[in-house]
Design an enzyme around this catalytic site. Structure first.
Site, PDB file in Angstrom:
ATOM      1  N   CYS A 164      -8.394  -6.931 -22.284  1.00 50.82           N
ATOM      2  CA  CYS A 164      -7.355  -7.347 -23.222  1.00 50.82           C
ATOM      3  C   CYS A 164      -6.928  -6.164 -24.069  1.00 50.82           C
ATOM      4  O   CYS A 164      -7.658  -5.198 -24.217  1.00 50.82           O
ATOM      5  CB  CYS A 164      -7.890  -8.450 -24.128  1.00 50.82           C
ATOM      6  SG  CYS A 164      -8.539  -9.848 -23.203  1.00 50.82           S
TER       7      CYS A 164
ATOM      8  N   LYS B 116       1.365  -4.707  -4.717  1.00 52.69           N
ATOM      9  CA  LYS B 116       0.025  -5.066  -5.189  1.00 52.69           C
ATOM     10  C   LYS B 116      -0.373  -6.447  -4.687  1.00 52.69           C
ATOM     11  O   LYS B 116      -1.508  -6.681  -4.287  1.00 52.69           O
ATOM     12  CB  LYS B 116      -0.037  -5.010  -6.713  1.00 52.69           C
ATOM     13  CG  LYS B 116      -1.420  -5.284  -7.267  1.00 52.69           C
ATOM     14  CD  LYS B 116      -2.429  -4.234  -6.803  1.00 52.69           C
ATOM     15  CE  LYS B 116      -3.873  -4.562  -7.085  1.00 52.69           C
ATOM     16  NZ  LYS B 116      -4.821  -3.790  -6.339  1.00 52.69           N
TER      17      LYS B 116
ATOM     18  N   ARG C  34      -1.204  -2.557 -18.574  1.00 52.58           N
ATOM     19  CA  ARG C  34      -2.474  -3.018 -18.011  1.00 52.58           C
ATOM     20  C   ARG C  34      -2.422  -4.428 -17.482  1.00 52.58           C
ATOM     21  O   ARG C  34      -3.395  -4.882 -16.891  1.00 52.58           O
ATOM     22  CB  ARG C  34      -3.554  -2.974 -19.093  1.00 52.58           C
ATOM     23  CG  ARG C  34      -3.813  -1.582 -19.485  1.00 52.58           C
ATOM     24  CD  ARG C  34      -4.986  -1.505 -20.321  1.00 52.58           C
ATOM     25  NE  ARG C  34      -4.843  -2.241 -21.549  1.00 52.58           N
ATOM     26  CZ  ARG C  34      -5.785  -2.211 -22.452  1.00 52.58           C
ATOM     27  NH1 ARG C  34      -6.862  -1.521 -22.228  1.00 52.58           N
ATOM     28  NH2 ARG C  34      -5.654  -2.852 -23.553  1.00 52.58           N
TER      29      ARG C  34
ATOM     30  N   ASN D 295     -11.885  -8.705 -27.121  1.00 57.01           N
ATOM     31  CA  ASN D 295     -11.899  -8.254 -25.723  1.00 57.01           C
ATOM     32  C   ASN D 295     -13.364  -8.227 -25.298  1.00 57.01           C
ATOM     33  O   ASN D 295     -14.178  -7.555 -25.927  1.00 57.01           O
ATOM     34  CB  ASN D 295     -11.298  -6.851 -25.612  1.00 57.01           C
ATOM     35  CG  ASN D 295     -11.413  -6.323 -24.176  1.00 57.01           C
ATOM     36  OD1 ASN D 295     -11.547  -7.096 -23.240  1.00 57.01           O
ATOM     37  ND2 ASN D 295     -11.407  -5.008 -24.043  1.00 57.01           N
ATOM     38  N   GLY D 296     -13.707  -8.965 -24.259  1.00 60.38           N
ATOM     39  CA  GLY D 296     -15.105  -8.985 -23.820  1.00 60.38           C
ATOM     40  C   GLY D 296     -15.531 -10.394 -23.442  1.00 60.38           C
ATOM     41  O   GLY D 296     -14.687 -11.284 -23.252  1.00 60.38           O
TER      42      GLY D 296
ATOM     43  N   HIS E 145     -17.690   1.327  23.959  1.00 60.45           N
ATOM     44  CA  HIS E 145     -16.888   0.395  24.768  1.00 60.45           C
ATOM     45  C   HIS E 145     -15.396   0.714  24.679  1.00 60.45           C
ATOM     46  O   HIS E 145     -14.557  -0.141  24.937  1.00 60.45           O
ATOM     47  CB  HIS E 145     -17.150  -1.043  24.305  1.00 60.45           C
ATOM     48  CG  HIS E 145     -18.596  -1.421  24.390  1.00 60.45           C
ATOM     49  ND1 HIS E 145     -19.261  -1.579  25.588  1.00 60.45           N
ATOM     50  CD2 HIS E 145     -19.519  -1.608  23.411  1.00 60.45           C
ATOM     51  CE1 HIS E 145     -20.537  -1.875  25.345  1.00 60.45           C
ATOM     52  NE2 HIS E 145     -20.719  -1.897  24.037  1.00 60.45           N
TER      53      HIS E 145
ATOM     54  N   GLU F  45      -3.742   3.418   3.739  1.00 65.54           N
ATOM     55  CA  GLU F  45      -2.730   2.921   2.802  1.00 65.54           C
ATOM     56  C   GLU F  45      -2.300   3.940   1.752  1.00 65.54           C
ATOM     57  O   GLU F  45      -1.202   3.832   1.213  1.00 65.54           O
ATOM     58  CB  GLU F  45      -3.171   1.603   2.163  1.00 65.54           C
ATOM     59  CG  GLU F  45      -4.364   1.625   1.293  1.00 65.54           C
ATOM     60  CD  GLU F  45      -4.661   0.228   0.740  1.00 65.54           C
ATOM     61  OE1 GLU F  45      -3.721  -0.484   0.385  1.00 65.54           O
ATOM     62  OE2 GLU F  45      -5.859  -0.133   0.683  1.00 65.54           O
TER      63      GLU F  45
ATOM     64  N   LYS G 116      -8.375   2.203   3.277  1.00 70.34           N
ATOM     65  CA  LYS G 116      -8.048   2.999   2.086  1.00 70.34           C
ATOM     66  C   LYS G 116      -7.331   4.289   2.498  1.00 70.34           C
ATOM     67  O   LYS G 116      -6.312   4.670   1.925  1.00 70.34           O
ATOM     68  CB  LYS G 116      -9.316   3.320   1.283  1.00 70.34           C
ATOM     69  CG  LYS G 116      -9.827   2.120   0.493  1.00 70.34           C
ATOM     70  CD  LYS G 116      -8.988   1.831  -0.704  1.00 70.34           C
ATOM     71  CE  LYS G 116      -8.637   0.384  -1.043  1.00 70.34           C
ATOM     72  NZ  LYS G 116      -8.547  -0.670  -0.201  1.00 70.34           N
TER      73      LYS G 116
ATOM     74  N   TRP H 194      -6.010 -10.966 -21.194  1.00 72.82           N
ATOM     75  CA  TRP H 194      -6.254 -11.062 -19.756  1.00 72.82           C
ATOM     76  C   TRP H 194      -7.332 -12.116 -19.626  1.00 72.82           C
ATOM     77  O   TRP H 194      -8.488 -11.899 -19.967  1.00 72.82           O
ATOM     78  CB  TRP H 194      -6.733  -9.714 -19.206  1.00 72.82           C
ATOM     79  CG  TRP H 194      -7.158  -9.777 -17.791  1.00 72.82           C
ATOM     80  CD1 TRP H 194      -8.413 -10.019 -17.325  1.00 72.82           C
ATOM     81  CD2 TRP H 194      -6.342  -9.648 -16.619  1.00 72.82           C
ATOM     82  NE1 TRP H 194      -8.430 -10.035 -15.954  1.00 72.82           N
ATOM     83  CE2 TRP H 194      -7.169  -9.810 -15.496  1.00 72.82           C
ATOM     84  CE3 TRP H 194      -4.996  -9.388 -16.425  1.00 72.82           C
ATOM     85  CZ2 TRP H 194      -6.706  -9.741 -14.195  1.00 72.82           C
ATOM     86  CZ3 TRP H 194      -4.524  -9.319 -15.137  1.00 72.82           C
ATOM     87  CH2 TRP H 194      -5.366  -9.491 -14.044  1.00 72.82           C
TER      88      TRP H 194
ATOM     89  N   GLU I 171     -13.087  -0.883   5.627  1.00 67.33           N
ATOM     90  CA  GLU I 171     -12.452  -0.695   4.310  1.00 67.33           C
ATOM     91  C   GLU I 171     -12.114   0.775   4.071  1.00 67.33           C
ATOM     92  O   GLU I 171     -11.039   1.111   3.566  1.00 67.33           O
ATOM     93  CB  GLU I 171     -13.368  -1.230   3.201  1.00 67.33           C
ATOM     94  CG  GLU I 171     -12.925  -0.959   1.768  1.00 67.33           C
ATOM     95  CD  GLU I 171     -11.563  -1.516   1.374  1.00 67.33           C
ATOM     96  OE1 GLU I 171     -11.082  -1.151   0.286  1.00 67.33           O
ATOM     97  OE2 GLU I 171     -10.959  -2.259   2.184  1.00 67.33           O
TER      98      GLU I 171
HETATM   99  C1  AGP Z   1      -5.821  -3.394  -0.464  1.00 70.69           C
HETATM  100  O1  AGP Z   1      -5.984  -2.179  -1.062  1.00 70.69           O
HETATM  101  C2  AGP Z   1      -4.410  -3.813  -0.309  1.00 70.69           C
HETATM  102  N1  AGP Z   1      -3.741  -3.788  -1.553  1.00 70.69           N
HETATM  103  C3  AGP Z   1      -4.214  -5.127   0.439  1.00 70.69           C
HETATM  104  O2  AGP Z   1      -4.803  -5.023   1.701  1.00 70.69           O
HETATM  105  C4  AGP Z   1      -4.802  -6.356  -0.260  1.00 70.69           C
HETATM  106  O3  AGP Z   1      -6.192  -6.330  -0.197  1.00 70.69           O
HETATM  107  C5  AGP Z   1      -4.296  -7.627   0.439  1.00 70.69           C
HETATM  108  O4  AGP Z   1      -2.902  -7.668   0.312  1.00 70.69           O
HETATM  109  C6  AGP Z   1      -4.932  -8.882  -0.152  1.00 70.69           C
HETATM  110  O5  AGP Z   1      -4.577  -9.003  -1.493  1.00 70.69           O
HETATM  111  P1  AGP Z   1      -5.333 -10.063  -2.426  1.00 70.69           P
HETATM  112  O6  AGP Z   1      -6.753  -9.677  -2.508  1.00 70.69           O
HETATM  113  O7  AGP Z   1      -4.616  -9.965  -3.738  1.00 70.69           O
HETATM  114  O8  AGP Z   1      -5.148 -11.414  -1.796  1.00 70.69           O
END
Ligand code: AGP
Length: 623
Positions: free
Chosen positions: A11, A618, A36, A107-108, A519, A503, A500, A83, A496
């Protein structure tokens, strides 16, 4: 729970006392904290009409409009952007919270808020919100009613009864010239102006007012007036803190001195995990609570985890945790596939939808599909009141705070923490895990945030001034392909790591189960192909080492994520990224850290915008 250094900025908090009209100063300070993310806002001021409060759900502009129709004035005030962690976004849950003559912003997380609330209600106190914060207002007001000599005394007495993390700022019209601010594992600063003083949860809120900043330490209680600031500990002993001259630009301050939000969020992970475990993990009882959610454990057939992207990889780790602790079949499905497949699911099944944003359309669709077919749906999300949370029967929140970088990092490890709590909770309730086993597991989990801090500090000792892993980044920045390998719980981490890198660096990368390499993908390996192998000491170590040797035999460049003290790996890998030794079920929290840092390092070496990478949003709210 071991205290990890600085807390999460969930927050936004501001305070002002001086000759100016407080409300415009507060609103401007809050606008400096908007980056934020938040879901509601509010201000309070003490003027000729006494203490007045205005709060609204939604953006700051909604609050500003409300203040036009409901103006409040005064030369002392506090403000807040919320938040949500406890209680959905609403006007009643927005801060400041008031009881009697007292109003508070916070905040907390107060761990014992339910106990304190019960005691206060037993004394006839009436609550108007679902938040933990309102407890503070009632306790401080009770102290004042009980004869506290100063607002500082009332706050100190209250803090001795509260467990948890907090940055709180308090006003009372019984002490109209005073602002009291206190911190415990949540950041708080005091700004020294010319005949005026400021308080804030973060430097950006104050930078255009003053650069003379006092950074409060753990346990500090500051009594702030227009021309003075006295600091004590919770027992009232006087303390002195330096006034520092902050030279950061506003942009740098928003990132807490880090060059990018993604790097800041990578270093916030120990705190995000600690906060997600806080008040839920019970090491002494060897158990975990889910905020009062009653899962239909009796007659449970199976658990189905549903997610997309990085959350899907967290689900793959979750499968290991749930099957090994709760011994119940656990399936993992891509939400976009599940919802379009006429899935077999129904009564007796628990579907768990995992989503950082809580708004991903495919996951929301899968939730509706599972629910329509009779499954109980639990949402694990980072946004209180989000669409997926509202569409589910139960919502269990990660507490990572707002995640600004599109590439998810701290929400991933917070999801692993939430899934660990779920696995322990199910394991104990299915009677398949003894109290002793639960205690061993829980105490290892409780010690994890500190291990993560050590791991990050070893990999990147000065992240604010020296970009991490730059030598590696310079070497691999122009590569076109990367291969990531892992086994068991580290297979999802290989996936993962590859995501990373893809992307944010735009390099083609593939994550693969190490045992699967022969394989097919082994055909890809040629001289100098970077092959990143996740090979910590533990189950499957020997097998991964033989896969590593297969790749090395074909001249791949081996980058190994390996355990501190492992000397065997030094003869096999050209580059080694070390993690602390840890039990197998904790390793994903650690092995992912060097992969996040490597992807970040290569992306900035290529000059990419790591916080807003191309072609990505996002949260993906389109199907
Ligand atoms: C991950 O870094 C990406 N931003 C993307 O793969 C993300 O994980 C995916 O769109 C799922 O989003 P969510 O966790 O908000 O559902």
């Amino acid at each position: 729970m071991p205290v990890v250094k600085s807390a999460l900025h969930m927050c936004g908090i501001v305070g002002y006392v001086g000759p100016k009209d407080a409300v415009p100063v507060l609103v401007r300070g809050l606008s400096r904290l908007e980056y934020r993310g938040y879901d509601s806002a509010g201000v309070a001021a003490i003027g000729k009409n006494g203490l007045r409060v205005v709060r609204r759900p939604g953006k700051l502009s909604v609050l500003v409009a409300a203040l036009e129709s409901e103006p409040i004035e005064g030369h002392i005030g506090i403000g807040h952007t919320r938040w949500a962690t406890h209680g959905r976004p609403s006007e009643d849950n927005a801060h400041p919270h008031t009881a009697g003559s007292v109003t508070v912003v916070h905040n907390g997380i107060i761990e014992n808020h339910l106990t304190l609330r019960g005691e206060l209600e037993a004394h006839g106190r009436r609550f108007s919100s679902e938040t933990d914060t309102e407890v503070f207002a009632h306790l401080i007001d009770q102290e004042i009613a009980g004869g506290a000599k100063s607002l500082g005394d009332a706050v100190r007495a209250t803090l001795r009864r509260v467990e948890g993390t907090y940055a709180i700022v308090v006003l009372s019209d019984k002490f109209p010239g005073d602002i009291v601010a206190a911190r415990n594992a949540s950041p708080l600063v005091v700004g020294i102006g010319d005949g005026e003083s400021f308080v804030a949860s973060d430097v950006p809120a104050l930078l255009d007012q003053t650069r003379k900043i006092i950074f409060l330490e753990e346990g500090d209680v500051a009594e702030v007036r227009a021309t003075s600031c006295t600091i004590t500990d919770r027992a009232g002993h006087a303390l002195s803190r330096p006034v520092e001259e902050v030279t950061w630009s506003a942009a740098l301050a928003e990132k807490d001195g880090y060059p990018h939000f993604m790097l800041k969020e990578i270093f916030e992970q120990p705190r995000a995990v600690a906060d997600t475990l806080r008040g839920r993990l019970l090491p002494d009882a060897g158990d975990a609570l889910l905020d009062g959610i009653q899962l239909p454990v009796a007659g449970l057939n199976r658990v189905v985890l549903l997610a997309c992207g990085t959350s899907y990889y967290a689900a793959l780790v979750g499968k290991f945790l749930i099957e090994s602790l709760a011994r119940v079949p656990c399936e993992v499905d891509l939400a976009s596939e599940f919802r379009n497949r006429d899935p077999v699911i129904g009564v007796g099944d628990i579907a768990v939808a995992i989503s950082q944003s809580g708004e991903t359309a495919d996951t929301l669709g899968a939730v509706r599909e599972a629910r329509a077919r009779g499954a109980y749906v639990l949402a694990i999300t980072n946004v209180v009141g989000s669409a997926i949370a509202r569409a589910s029967q139960g919502s269990f929140y990660t507490r990572a705070g707002p995640e600004i970088g599109v590439a998810s990092t701290k929400c991933f490890t917070a999801q692993l923490a939430a899934l660990s709590l779920l696995a322990l909770h199910l394991g104990r309730r299915r009677g398949l895990m003894t109290e002793a086993a639960g205690q061993r597991w829980a105490s290892s989990l409780a010690a994890l945030p500190e291990k993560m801090t050590h791991c990050l500090e070893a990999l990147a000792p000065a992240p604010k001034t020296e970009p991490p892993l730059q030598a590696l980044a310079a070497r691999f920045r122009d590569r076109r392909d990367f291969l990531f390998l892992g086994r068991g719980m580290n297979y999802p981490i290989a996936l993962e790591g590859a995501l990373k890198l893809k992307e944010i660096s735009y390099i083609h990368a593939e994550g693969y189960a190490a045992g699967e390499m022969k394989h097919g993908p082994i055909a890809l390996i040629e001289k100098d192909l970077p092959v990143l192998v996740v090979v910590p000491r533990g189950p499957g170590y020997e097998k991964v080492m033989s896969n590593l040797q297969e790749a090395r035999a074909r001249d791949g460049t081996i980058i190994a994520v390996a355990t501190d003290g492992d000397t065997d790996i030094e003869r096999q890998a050209e580059i080694i990224l070390r993690i602390p030794d840890a039990e197998a079920f904790l390793q994903p929290f650690l092995t992912v850290l060097p992969l996040q840092l490597l992807a970040y390092a290569i992306a900035i070496a290529r000059g990419n915008d790591v916080d807003q990478p191309r072609n990505l949003a996002k949260s993906v709210t389109v199907e």
